[in-house]
Design a protein around this motif. Structure first.
Motif, PDB file in Angstrom:
ATOM      1  N   PHE A  99       0.987  -1.249   0.270  1.00 46.52           N
ATOM      2  CA  PHE A  99      -0.079  -0.062   0.068  1.00 46.52           C
ATOM      3  C   PHE A  99       0.771   1.212   0.184  1.00 46.52           C
ATOM      4  O   PHE A  99       2.095   1.164   0.095  1.00 46.52           O
ATOM      5  N   SER A 100       0.246   2.417  -0.298  1.00 40.86           N
ATOM      6  CA  SER A 100       1.086   3.682   0.211  1.00 40.86           C
ATOM      7  C   SER A 100       0.372   4.242   1.372  1.00 40.86           C
ATOM      8  O   SER A 100      -0.553   4.349   1.717  1.00 40.86           O
ATOM      9  N   VAL A 101       1.514   5.066   1.964  1.00 40.63           N
ATOM     10  CA  VAL A 101       0.974   5.695   2.962  1.00 40.63           C
ATOM     11  C   VAL A 101       1.335   7.188   2.901  1.00 40.63           C
ATOM     12  O   VAL A 101       2.310   7.472   2.563  1.00 40.63           O
ATOM     13  N   HIS A 102       0.297   7.966   3.404  1.00 40.67           N
ATOM     14  CA  HIS A 102       0.373   9.354   3.100  1.00 40.67           C
ATOM     15  C   HIS A 102       0.554   9.995   4.441  1.00 40.67           C
ATOM     16  O   HIS A 102      -0.498   9.930   5.259  1.00 40.67           O
ATOM     17  N   LEU A 103       1.610  10.642   4.598  1.00 42.62           N
ATOM     18  CA  LEU A 103       1.749  11.509   5.802  1.00 42.62           C
ATOM     19  C   LEU A 103       1.173  13.088   5.461  1.00 42.62           C
ATOM     20  O   LEU A 103       1.879  13.641   4.737  1.00 42.62           O
ATOM     21  N   ALA A 104       0.063  13.349   5.871  1.00 44.44           N
ATOM     22  CA  ALA A 104      -0.255  14.761   5.382  1.00 44.44           C
ATOM     23  C   ALA A 104      -0.573  15.711   6.589  1.00 44.44           C
ATOM     24  O   ALA A 104      -0.926  15.284   7.820  1.00 44.44           O
ATOM     25  N   GLY A 105      -0.641  17.101   6.430  1.00 48.29           N
ATOM     26  CA  GLY A 105      -1.049  18.177   7.472  1.00 48.29           C
ATOM     27  C   GLY A 105      -0.342  19.175   6.937  1.00 48.29           C
ATOM     28  O   GLY A 105       0.355  19.588   5.686  1.00 48.29           O
ATOM     29  N   ASP A 106      -0.781  20.431   7.661  1.00 47.22           N
ATOM     30  CA  ASP A 106      -0.411  21.830   7.522  1.00 47.22           C
ATOM     31  C   ASP A 106       1.208  22.006   8.088  1.00 47.22           C
ATOM     32  O   ASP A 106       1.366  22.757   8.961  1.00 47.22           O
ATOM     33  N   PHE A 107       2.100  21.466   7.257  1.00 43.60           N
ATOM     34  CA  PHE A 107       3.365  21.313   7.630  1.00 43.60           C
ATOM     35  C   PHE A 107       4.193  21.666   6.575  1.00 43.60           C
ATOM     36  O   PHE A 107       3.947  21.518   5.329  1.00 43.60           O
ATOM     37  N   HIS A 108       5.752  22.453   6.803  1.00 47.57           N
ATOM     38  CA  HIS A 108       6.535  22.746   5.647  1.00 47.57           C
ATOM     39  C   HIS A 108       6.714  21.317   5.119  1.00 47.57           C
ATOM     40  O   HIS A 108       7.022  20.401   5.776  1.00 47.57           O
ATOM     41  N   PRO A 109       6.846  21.394   3.721  1.00 54.30           N
ATOM     42  CA  PRO A 109       7.173  20.230   3.138  1.00 54.30           C
ATOM     43  C   PRO A 109       8.706  19.462   3.489  1.00 54.30           C
ATOM     44  O   PRO A 109       8.711  18.550   3.589  1.00 54.30           O
ATOM     45  N   ALA A 110       9.603  20.379   4.004  1.00 51.98           N
ATOM     46  CA  ALA A 110      10.866  19.923   4.413  1.00 51.98           C
ATOM     47  C   ALA A 110      10.707  18.947   5.897  1.00 51.98           C
ATOM     48  O   ALA A 110      11.129  17.802   5.913  1.00 51.98           O
ATOM     49  N   LEU A 111       9.653  19.499   6.665  1.00 52.51           N
ATOM     50  CA  LEU A 111       9.314  18.628   7.846  1.00 52.51           C
ATOM     51  C   LEU A 111       8.784  17.611   7.512  1.00 52.51           C
ATOM     52  O   LEU A 111       8.865  16.254   7.996  1.00 52.51           O
ATOM     53  N   LEU A 112       7.729  17.331   6.505  1.00 50.16           N
ATOM     54  CA  LEU A 112       6.859  16.135   6.284  1.00 50.16           C
ATOM     55  C   LEU A 112       7.920  15.135   5.701  1.00 50.16           C
ATOM     56  O   LEU A 112       7.719  14.139   5.845  1.00 50.16           O
ATOM     57  N   ARG A 113       9.043  15.810   4.907  1.00 51.48           N
ATOM     58  CA  ARG A 113       9.961  14.783   4.611  1.00 51.48           C
ATOM     59  C   ARG A 113      10.650  14.343   5.499  1.00 51.48           C
ATOM     60  O   ARG A 113      11.046  12.852   5.529  1.00 51.48           O
ATOM     61  N   ASP A 114      11.009  15.078   6.462  1.00 47.34           N
ATOM     62  CA  ASP A 114      12.016  14.527   7.442  1.00 47.34           C
ATOM     63  C   ASP A 114      11.112  13.311   8.342  1.00 47.34           C
ATOM     64  O   ASP A 114      11.440  12.193   8.767  1.00 47.34           O
ATOM     65  N   TYR A 115       9.877  13.598   8.501  1.00 39.98           N
ATOM     66  CA  TYR A 115       8.748  12.419   9.156  1.00 39.98           C
ATOM     67  C   TYR A 115       8.811  11.366   8.265  1.00 39.98           C
ATOM     68  O   TYR A 115       8.813  10.041   8.813  1.00 39.98           O
ATOM     69  N   ALA A 116       8.837  11.493   7.041  1.00 36.33           N
ATOM     70  CA  ALA A 116       8.833  10.206   6.096  1.00 36.33           C
ATOM     71  C   ALA A 116       9.957   9.617   6.250  1.00 36.33           C
ATOM     72  O   ALA A 116       9.919   7.887   6.368  1.00 36.33           O
ATOM     73  N   GLU A 117      11.107  10.211   6.289  1.00 34.20           N
ATOM     74  CA  GLU A 117      12.599   9.449   6.274  1.00 34.20           C
ATOM     75  C   GLU A 117      12.626   8.765   7.677  1.00 34.20           C
ATOM     76  O   GLU A 117      13.214   7.550   7.625  1.00 34.20           O
ATOM     77  N   LYS A 118      11.885   9.357   8.643  1.00 29.74           N
ATOM     78  CA  LYS A 118      12.172   8.706  10.063  1.00 29.74           C
ATOM     79  C   LYS A 118      11.005   7.313  10.078  1.00 29.74           C
ATOM     80  O   LYS A 118      11.579   6.206  10.544  1.00 29.74           O
ATOM     81  N   LEU A 119      10.092   7.537   9.329  1.00 35.25           N
ATOM     82  CA  LEU A 119       9.116   6.469   9.387  1.00 35.25           C
ATOM     83  C   LEU A 119       9.745   5.069   8.282  1.00 35.25           C
ATOM     84  O   LEU A 119       9.648   3.846   8.649  1.00 35.25           O
ATOM     85  N   THR A 120      10.253   5.447   7.249  1.00 33.51           N
ATOM     86  CA  THR A 120      11.009   4.551   6.419  1.00 33.51           C
ATOM     87  C   THR A 120      11.872   3.815   7.052  1.00 33.51           C
ATOM     88  O   THR A 120      12.057   2.576   6.953  1.00 33.51           O
ATOM     89  N   ASN A 121      12.837   4.534   8.121  1.00 32.37           N
ATOM     90  CA  ASN A 121      13.848   3.886   8.619  1.00 32.37           C
ATOM     91  C   ASN A 121      13.380   2.830   9.658  1.00 32.37           C
ATOM     92  O   ASN A 121      14.137   1.676   9.685  1.00 32.37           O
ATOM     93  N   TYR A 122      12.173   3.383  10.210  1.00 29.88           N
ATOM     94  CA  TYR A 122      11.624   2.428  11.243  1.00 29.88           C
ATOM     95  C   TYR A 122      11.347   1.090  10.429  1.00 29.88           C
ATOM     96  O   TYR A 122      11.538  -0.186  10.627  1.00 29.88           O
TER      97      TYR A 122
END
Length: 298
Positions: A99-122
């Protein structure tokens, strides 16, 4: 599940212009078509791509016709130089991802990217995950331009500054030290809050007869942030609200010979628990292109 894509070429336009002048205009027309479950859009330099995920059991032919009619209505609002949108149906049976996971919210794109990298590492620590990939967001870099005169005044070397940053941010990579004609520049990548986070790092403590003072990077350099050019903008909307939110998409691919009915709920719970623990409840998590739904419906 059924999938319909709407692709439009507008040669020479930036990702921001594509999103505003093409993607949003088309989305505003097609979002009211019945039986569309989720909408995902990607705006890149010169191209727009909108993916519609349909409700299980929906009449694909009828929706295709409805989408064509709505896209025709949107054409009059598109730039004259934009090519006609191309509408295609995709057979989801060819999808290999879990599946695809979307992390969405009213955040700066750089912060969303940081969150995604943390999740993929996990996720990638588990043997039943073959691989993951990230789309969207923005890489952020923090630059430290050292002043050679101040370095000499405080008798501090560029290497000492680099070591101070490493000691404070052990989980973040630091680019090579670049030395030009009396110019020193450090490039810092990672999950820092902002440039202030770097400025306050103590490089050396100076002791005199009357007082003790700390020498920080702010005393030695100009520190500023810079982000990569936004060549791709991703947005997500669910049928419940159809509110566009900035998003980062993570595609999760499972290892072969795994039981999807056991694996799918396990990974979903791990993702939701991790996001809640690490990022809080302001990040919305949505799942799309779900293989398990396809298997159940077949």
């Amino acid at each position: 599940y059924g999938i319909i894509t709407v692709s439009t070429i507008y040669d020479g336009a930036s990702a921001v212009d594509i999103d505003q002048l093409v993607t949003q205009e088309i989305e505003n027309e097609i979002k009211n078509v019945d039986d569309i479950r989720k909408i995902q859009s990607v705006s890149r330099n010169s191209s727009s791509s909108i993916t519609l995920e349909l409700e299980p059991g929906a009449n694909v032919n009828k929706i295709l016709n409805d989408v064509r009619n709505k896209v025709d209505e949107a054409k009059g609002k598109l730039p004259e130089d934009a090519e006609d949108p191309q509408i295609r149906e995709i057979n989801s049976g060819n999808e290999r991802s879990l599946f695809s996971v979307h992390l969405a919210g009213d955040f700066h794109p750089a912060l969303l990217r940081d969150y995604a990298e943390k999740l993929t590492n996990y996720l990638e620590q588990f043997s039943y995950i073959r691989s993951t990939s990230i789309s969207g967001g923005a890489e952020r870099e923090i630059f430290v331009d050292l002043n050679p005169l101040l370095l000499e005044q405080y008798k501090i070397t560029p290497l000492e500054v680099q070591q101070a940053i490493r000691a404070t941010h052990k989980d973040s990579p630091i680019g090579n030290l670049e030395i030009g004609d009396l110019e020193y520049s450090l490039r810092v990548q990672g999950r820092h809050k902002d440039a202030k986070d770097i400025r306050n790092i103590i490089v050396k403590n100076r002791v005199s007869v009357s007082q003790q003072a700390s020498i920080t990077i702010d005393d030695l350099a100009e520190v500023y942030e810079k982000e990569e050019d936004m060549e791709t903008l991703e947005y997500y909307a669910s049928k419940e609200s159809m509110q566009r939110m900035p998003t980062v998409k993570i595609t999760v691919n499972k290892a072969s010979n795994t039981n999807i009915f056991k694996l799918d709920p396990t990974i979903r719970k791990q993702i939701l628990d991790f996001v809640e623990k690490e990022f809080g409840d302001e990040i919305q998590v949505q799942f799309t292109m779900e293989e398990i739904e396809e298997v159940r419906d077949s």
